[in-house]
Design a protein around this motif. Structure first.
Motif, PDB file in Angstrom:
ATOM      1  N   GLN A   1       8.626  19.285  -6.170  1.00 25.55           N
ATOM      2  CA  GLN A   1       7.667  19.670  -7.000  1.00 25.55           C
ATOM      3  C   GLN A   1       7.341  20.979  -6.897  1.00 25.55           C
ATOM      4  O   GLN A   1       6.969  21.856  -7.867  1.00 25.55           O
ATOM      5  CB  GLN A   1       6.134  19.162  -6.492  1.00 25.55           C
ATOM      6  CG  GLN A   1       6.180  17.608  -6.997  1.00 25.55           C
ATOM      7  CD  GLN A   1       4.767  16.869  -6.510  1.00 25.55           C
ATOM      8  OE1 GLN A   1       4.343  17.199  -5.408  1.00 25.55           O
ATOM      9  NE2 GLN A   1       4.459  15.808  -6.830  1.00 25.55           N
TER      10      GLN A   1
ATOM     11  N   GLU B   1       7.068   9.133   3.128  1.00 28.80           N
ATOM     12  CA  GLU B   1       6.152   8.196   2.074  1.00 28.80           C
ATOM     13  C   GLU B   1       6.510   6.686   2.133  1.00 28.80           C
ATOM     14  O   GLU B   1       7.717   6.407   2.284  1.00 28.80           O
ATOM     15  CB  GLU B   1       6.601   8.752   0.734  1.00 28.80           C
ATOM     16  CG  GLU B   1       5.902  10.118   0.390  1.00 28.80           C
ATOM     17  CD  GLU B   1       6.277  10.367  -0.961  1.00 28.80           C
ATOM     18  OE1 GLU B   1       5.498  10.088  -2.021  1.00 28.80           O
ATOM     19  OE2 GLU B   1       7.445  10.758  -1.285  1.00 28.80           O
TER      20      GLU B   1
ATOM     21  N   ILE C   1       5.669   2.748   0.908  1.00 25.85           N
ATOM     22  CA  ILE C   1       5.012   1.706  -0.055  1.00 25.85           C
ATOM     23  C   ILE C   1       5.482   0.089   0.399  1.00 25.85           C
ATOM     24  O   ILE C   1       6.327  -0.089   0.549  1.00 25.85           O
ATOM     25  CB  ILE C   1       5.562   1.743  -1.670  1.00 25.85           C
ATOM     26  CG1 ILE C   1       5.232   3.042  -2.114  1.00 25.85           C
ATOM     27  CG2 ILE C   1       4.844   0.764  -2.438  1.00 25.85           C
ATOM     28  CD1 ILE C   1       5.794   3.190  -3.422  1.00 25.85           C
TER      29      ILE C   1
ATOM     30  N   ARG D   1      10.592   7.199   1.521  1.00 26.62           N
ATOM     31  CA  ARG D   1      11.085   8.338   1.013  1.00 26.62           C
ATOM     32  C   ARG D   1      10.695   9.308   2.015  1.00 26.62           C
ATOM     33  O   ARG D   1       9.550   9.309   2.490  1.00 26.62           O
ATOM     34  CB  ARG D   1      10.800   8.535  -0.389  1.00 26.62           C
ATOM     35  CG  ARG D   1      11.469   9.744  -0.917  1.00 26.62           C
ATOM     36  CD  ARG D   1      11.230  10.019  -2.466  1.00 26.62           C
ATOM     37  NE  ARG D   1       9.742  10.116  -2.712  1.00 26.62           N
ATOM     38  CZ  ARG D   1       9.184  10.030  -3.982  1.00 26.62           C
ATOM     39  NH1 ARG D   1      10.074   9.770  -5.129  1.00 26.62           N
ATOM     40  NH2 ARG D   1       7.824  10.215  -4.284  1.00 26.62           N
TER      41      ARG D   1
ATOM     42  N   GLN E   1       0.857  -1.095  -0.084  1.00 26.65           N
ATOM     43  CA  GLN E   1       0.069  -0.133  -0.007  1.00 26.65           C
ATOM     44  C   GLN E   1       0.769   1.403   0.015  1.00 26.65           C
ATOM     45  O   GLN E   1       2.063   1.185   0.522  1.00 26.65           O
ATOM     46  CB  GLN E   1      -0.866  -0.162   1.368  1.00 26.65           C
ATOM     47  CG  GLN E   1      -1.586  -1.144   1.534  1.00 26.65           C
ATOM     48  CD  GLN E   1      -2.703  -1.266   0.532  1.00 26.65           C
ATOM     49  OE1 GLN E   1      -3.626  -0.353   0.295  1.00 26.65           O
ATOM     50  NE2 GLN E   1      -2.758  -2.507  -0.135  1.00 26.65           N
ATOM     51  N   TYR E   2       0.397   2.474  -0.466  1.00 30.20           N
ATOM     52  CA  TYR E   2       1.023   3.723  -0.341  1.00 30.20           C
ATOM     53  C   TYR E   2       0.360   4.584   0.732  1.00 30.20           C
ATOM     54  O   TYR E   2      -0.659   4.735   0.797  1.00 30.20           O
ATOM     55  CB  TYR E   2       0.784   4.448  -1.704  1.00 30.20           C
ATOM     56  CG  TYR E   2       1.430   5.656  -1.757  1.00 30.20           C
ATOM     57  CD1 TYR E   2       2.904   6.098  -1.492  1.00 30.20           C
ATOM     58  CD2 TYR E   2       0.493   6.874  -1.917  1.00 30.20           C
ATOM     59  CE1 TYR E   2       3.413   7.067  -1.328  1.00 30.20           C
ATOM     60  CE2 TYR E   2       1.074   8.128  -1.878  1.00 30.20           C
ATOM     61  CZ  TYR E   2       2.557   8.315  -1.459  1.00 30.20           C
ATOM     62  OH  TYR E   2       3.033   9.731  -1.448  1.00 30.20           O
TER      63      TYR E   2
ATOM     64  N   ILE F   1       7.646  -2.703  -6.176  1.00 28.16           N
ATOM     65  CA  ILE F   1       6.443  -3.695  -6.074  1.00 28.16           C
ATOM     66  C   ILE F   1       6.232  -4.986  -6.990  1.00 28.16           C
ATOM     67  O   ILE F   1       5.008  -5.276  -7.095  1.00 28.16           O
ATOM     68  CB  ILE F   1       5.331  -2.693  -5.856  1.00 28.16           C
ATOM     69  CG1 ILE F   1       5.025  -2.119  -7.328  1.00 28.16           C
ATOM     70  CG2 ILE F   1       4.988  -1.982  -4.796  1.00 28.16           C
ATOM     71  CD1 ILE F   1       3.855  -1.123  -7.337  1.00 28.16           C
TER      72      ILE F   1
ATOM     73  N   ALA G   1      13.451  -0.018  -8.722  1.00 24.19           N
ATOM     74  CA  ALA G   1      12.931   1.181  -9.502  1.00 24.19           C
ATOM     75  C   ALA G   1      11.413   1.307  -8.702  1.00 24.19           C
ATOM     76  O   ALA G   1      11.101   2.069  -8.012  1.00 24.19           O
ATOM     77  CB  ALA G   1      12.884   1.218 -10.747  1.00 24.19           C
ATOM     78  N   CYS G   2      10.650   0.137  -9.061  1.00 24.79           N
ATOM     79  CA  CYS G   2       8.964   0.132  -8.532  1.00 24.79           C
ATOM     80  C   CYS G   2       8.871  -0.408  -7.001  1.00 24.79           C
ATOM     81  O   CYS G   2       8.291   0.052  -6.244  1.00 24.79           O
ATOM     82  CB  CYS G   2       8.278  -0.679  -9.303  1.00 24.79           C
ATOM     83  SG  CYS G   2       8.441  -2.420  -9.262  1.00 24.79           S
TER      84      CYS G   2
ATOM     85  N   ILE H   1      12.276  17.000 -10.161  1.00 26.99           N
ATOM     86  CA  ILE H   1      11.845  15.574  -9.925  1.00 26.99           C
ATOM     87  C   ILE H   1      12.413  14.945  -8.889  1.00 26.99           C
ATOM     88  O   ILE H   1      13.459  14.892  -8.909  1.00 26.99           O
ATOM     89  CB  ILE H   1      11.887  14.856 -11.172  1.00 26.99           C
ATOM     90  CG1 ILE H   1      11.207  15.412 -12.391  1.00 26.99           C
ATOM     91  CG2 ILE H   1      11.651  13.257 -11.179  1.00 26.99           C
ATOM     92  CD1 ILE H   1       9.710  15.465 -12.502  1.00 26.99           C
ATOM     93  N   PRO H   2      11.772  14.381  -7.844  1.00 22.84           N
ATOM     94  CA  PRO H   2      12.606  13.755  -6.731  1.00 22.84           C
ATOM     95  C   PRO H   2      13.097  12.496  -7.229  1.00 22.84           C
ATOM     96  O   PRO H   2      12.858  12.134  -8.231  1.00 22.84           O
ATOM     97  CB  PRO H   2      11.440  13.598  -5.622  1.00 22.84           C
ATOM     98  CG  PRO H   2      10.250  13.193  -6.742  1.00 22.84           C
ATOM     99  CD  PRO H   2      10.210  14.122  -7.843  1.00 22.84           C
ATOM    100  N   LYS H   3      14.004  11.866  -6.212  1.00 22.95           N
ATOM    101  CA  LYS H   3      14.612  10.500  -6.748  1.00 22.95           C
ATOM    102  C   LYS H   3      13.506   9.377  -6.139  1.00 22.95           C
ATOM    103  O   LYS H   3      12.710   9.616  -5.680  1.00 22.95           O
ATOM    104  CB  LYS H   3      15.999  10.324  -5.871  1.00 22.95           C
ATOM    105  CG  LYS H   3      17.036  11.469  -6.386  1.00 22.95           C
ATOM    106  CD  LYS H   3      17.689  11.153  -7.678  1.00 22.95           C
ATOM    107  CE  LYS H   3      18.735  12.109  -8.021  1.00 22.95           C
ATOM    108  NZ  LYS H   3      19.249  11.632  -9.303  1.00 22.95           N
ATOM    109  N   LEU H   4      14.065   8.129  -6.423  1.00 23.08           N
ATOM    110  CA  LEU H   4      13.507   6.957  -6.358  1.00 23.08           C
ATOM    111  C   LEU H   4      13.443   6.759  -4.862  1.00 23.08           C
ATOM    112  O   LEU H   4      14.032   7.160  -4.117  1.00 23.08           O
ATOM    113  CB  LEU H   4      14.190   5.697  -7.054  1.00 23.08           C
ATOM    114  CG  LEU H   4      14.061   5.707  -8.557  1.00 23.08           C
ATOM    115  CD1 LEU H   4      14.788   4.633  -8.838  1.00 23.08           C
ATOM    116  CD2 LEU H   4      12.661   5.341  -9.023  1.00 23.08           C
ATOM    117  N   PHE H   5      12.331   6.018  -4.491  1.00 18.31           N
ATOM    118  CA  PHE H   5      12.174   5.326  -2.954  1.00 18.31           C
ATOM    119  C   PHE H   5      13.316   4.513  -2.866  1.00 18.31           C
ATOM    120  O   PHE H   5      13.920   3.883  -3.718  1.00 18.31           O
ATOM    121  CB  PHE H   5      10.837   4.680  -3.054  1.00 18.31           C
ATOM    122  CG  PHE H   5       9.578   5.413  -2.988  1.00 18.31           C
ATOM    123  CD1 PHE H   5       8.800   5.473  -1.894  1.00 18.31           C
ATOM    124  CD2 PHE H   5       9.147   6.043  -3.888  1.00 18.31           C
ATOM    125  CE1 PHE H   5       7.452   6.424  -1.709  1.00 18.31           C
ATOM    126  CE2 PHE H   5       7.957   6.828  -4.072  1.00 18.31           C
ATOM    127  CZ  PHE H   5       7.223   6.992  -2.597  1.00 18.31           C
TER     128      PHE H   5
ATOM    129  N   LEU I   1       9.564  14.790  -2.124  1.00 17.21           N
ATOM    130  CA  LEU I   1       8.720  14.866  -3.340  1.00 17.21           C
ATOM    131  C   LEU I   1       8.204  16.288  -3.218  1.00 17.21           C
ATOM    132  O   LEU I   1       8.150  16.932  -4.274  1.00 17.21           O
ATOM    133  CB  LEU I   1       7.532  13.833  -2.941  1.00 17.21           C
ATOM    134  CG  LEU I   1       6.552  13.960  -3.913  1.00 17.21           C
ATOM    135  CD1 LEU I   1       6.800  13.399  -5.311  1.00 17.21           C
ATOM    136  CD2 LEU I   1       5.152  13.158  -3.357  1.00 17.21           C
TER     137      LEU I   1
END
Lengths: 261, 316
Positions: A53, A99, A101, A44, A5-6, A223, A220-221, A58-62, A49
């Motif tokens: 914004q 944040e 995930i 993150r 979940q996010y 998930i 990267a993702c 653009i922020p970096k990856l989690f 983020l």
């Protein structure tokens, strides 16, 4: 809660550990109930983020961070400041937002009535802390932990440092055979840098002892979508790239194709 | 008076109407979709899928593909390098295992992304997929930079692209979207070949060639060396190629490459895109898709503009 979940959650408490290590605690009963030892979250700083914004950037990856502790909705992350992502996390204080995930990944298999050796190196310590809490009532445990120097070691049964500043001098795997014999070990769990895990896997394989490793990988993702974190898993003649974030991060050490990593 | 006075207050379309778009034979509730391989059902845990106009799955090949050795990823100063190598379970496993889940769970058109090593293999895959329900279209991936198609440079030869698309378009009435590579000398020429072959739309751009090296050791950050570069750094390139292609063909364009926000989406629509996809943004911001559609809808509503009105109207 089958899939990660996010969430955006406030840090309840921050604790300083040695040198670049610190603990962040959050509170979420549903996430806490879903989490298992060996699982992780993609984490993150929300400020990363929002600041990005606001600046039109653009922020970096989690970053994947394993669960250090998880009890009654109180979830802890033990983090080492190493790069840009963890540096942003190191700036956070109680009340700041994370944040998250997760919980992601498979987690450690849990057994009973075993004589267990835990082997951790450096930032491989946190998932072991959660794991030993799950194992301790039904197993005998001996925990070895190693680090480069004094700042990289934490409470356990046997400490090793590469510079000899505290505990035994050398690499933690150097003491494995001795302890396996001494405590009649029949199950091993390990987490740490890849070369350490490869050495530990070689020892367990030679001695024919069941061994589960928790692997780290660039994600990267986080998930199971992008296949970026995949590692070769299977037998010597029949293996596939499995995702550290989905089928892992815990794998049977015997099935990891170390020679291909 | 002979002519009726237009009363804007009574005919103001709502955001849903303004966001409506069309991609070839597909009606899209929103112009937003996702770049193949960056988004799957796991992401739909994070938000209401209604913000997406279509769903593009990870590229599948005829036979299972192991993919490239790790490390496969590296995040650069501006965007991401990947070297996945089209890892996928193959067409049969896709149809047996993945497609039924999509049919059950997806509430939007499914576009199946396919890649092949020969025209015959592409055709065989489409023929097989034509027998399956629950598919609205195909993305023909002739542009992955991380695989070698046995010496046949599909995406870079307009002659081969024409032959391929001509063959495939005879096999299906579904959406046939040809995904083009930016790593060519003239993308417009390739797009024209696809249009001549009766493609119903064009998707662009796939990733650009990219590389990163550890300055201390000299070692490549990616095992295979050259990787696919995506994300914010490629946005100006993608925008230019969208504009260039939109000038050259009449079929609609599904644009992607560094789109993160609703402002980015508008730039691509002005440049000529009928629809846009987010890829790397899904990794960076799990809520990128709903935030993009909220922002885009609000802008179109405030300005009383529709996608079709501004498409390709960039002022040069």
């Amino acid at each position: 809660m089958n899939n990660p979940q996010y969430r955006q959650r406030a840090i309840q408490l921050r604790e300083e550990l040695s040198d670049d290590y610190f603990l962040l605690w959050i509170w979420d009963e549903a996430l806490g109930a879903a989490g298992k030892a060996g699982q992780f979250y993609d984490v993150r700083a929300l400020a990363s983020l929002k600041d990005s914004q606001n600046a039109g950037k653009i922020p970096k990856l989690f970053k994947p961070i394993s669960i250090y502790d998880n009890q009654g909705g109180r979830i802890g992350f033990m983090i080492k400041k190493v790069g840009e992502g963890t540096a942003a996390l190191s700036e956070l204080r109680a009340g700041d937002l994370l944040e998250l995930i997760g919980p992601a990944g498979n987690g450690f298999p849990i057994f009973q009535g075993k004589r267990i050796l835990l082997v951790s190196g450096g930032i491989g310590y946190p998932p072991m802390w959660y794991l030993q809490k799950e194992l301790i009532n039904h197993n005998q445990i001996y925990w070895m932990h190693g680090g480069a120097r004094q700042g990289d070691v934490f409470p356990c049964d046997e400490i090793w440092t590469e510079d000899g500043s505290i505990g035994r001098h050398g690499r933690v795997c150097g003491g494995m055979r001795e302890n396996i014999q001494k405590y009649d070990i029949d199950l091993i769990y390990s987490c740490g840098p890849m070369p350490m895990l490869a050495s530990a896997a070689q020892i367990s394989q030679e001695l024919g002892i069941e061994h589960y490793v928790s692997l780290e990988s660039y994600m990267a993702c986080g998930i199971g979508v992008c296949h970026g974190c995949a590692v070769p898993i299977g037998t010597k003649d029949d293996w596939d790239y499995l995702r550290v974030c989905k089928e892992g991060p815990v794998f049977n050490a015997e099935e990891v194709r170390w020679e291909l990593l | 008076m002979g002519t009726a006075i237009k009363d804007n207050s009574k005919i103001r379309p709502n955001a849903n109407e303004l966001l409506h778009s069309k991609l070839g034979v597909l009606e899209l509730k929103t112009p937003l979709t996702v770049a193949s391989g960056t988004f799957d059902l796991e992401n739909l845990e994070f938000f209401d899928p209604a913000c997406l106009g279509a769903f593009v799955c990870k590229t599948i090949t005829r036979l299972p593909k192991k993919g490239n050795p790790p490390p496969r990823l590296y995040e650069t100063e501006a965007g991401l390098l990947n070297s996945i190598g089209l890892q996928n379970p193959g067409l049969d496993a896709f149809i047996a295992e993945k497609l039924p889940v999509y049919q059950e769970q997806l509430r939007m058109p499914l576009i199946v992304s396919v890649s092949g090593s020969s025209i015959a293999e592409f055709a065989e895959m489409i023929e097989t997929l034509e027998t399956c329900a629950g598919i609205s279209g195909y993305e023909i991936n002739i542009s992955c930079p991380n695989v070698e198609n046995e010496g046949i440079a599909f995406g870079v030869s307009s002659e081969i692209v024409y032959k391929l698309v001509h063959r495939l378009s005879a096999l299906t009435q579904r959406e046939l979207c040809i995904k083009l590579s930016p790593n060519v000398s003239d993308i417009a020429e390739i797009a024209q070949a696809a249009e001549a072959g009766k493609a119903s739309s064009i998707a662009l751009i796939n990733s650009i060639y990219g590389m990163a090296i550890d300055y201390r050791t000299g070692r490549s950050r990616i095992k295979k060396g050259i990787a696919g570069y995506t994300g914010i750094g490629i946005k100006p390139v993608a925008l230019a190629l969208t504009h260039k292609t939109a000038q050259a063909v009449n079929i609609p364009i599904l644009a992607m490459g560094g789109i993160y926000t609703w402002q980015d989406a508008l730039e691509f629509i002005w440049a000529g895109a009928s629809a846009i996809a987010i890829g790397t943004a899904n990794f960076i911001n799990p809520l990128a898709a709903p935030e993009l559609i909220m922002g885009l809808g609000k802008f179109l509503l405030e300005q009383q503009l529709s996608i079709s009105e501004i498409k390709g109207k960039a002022v040069i």
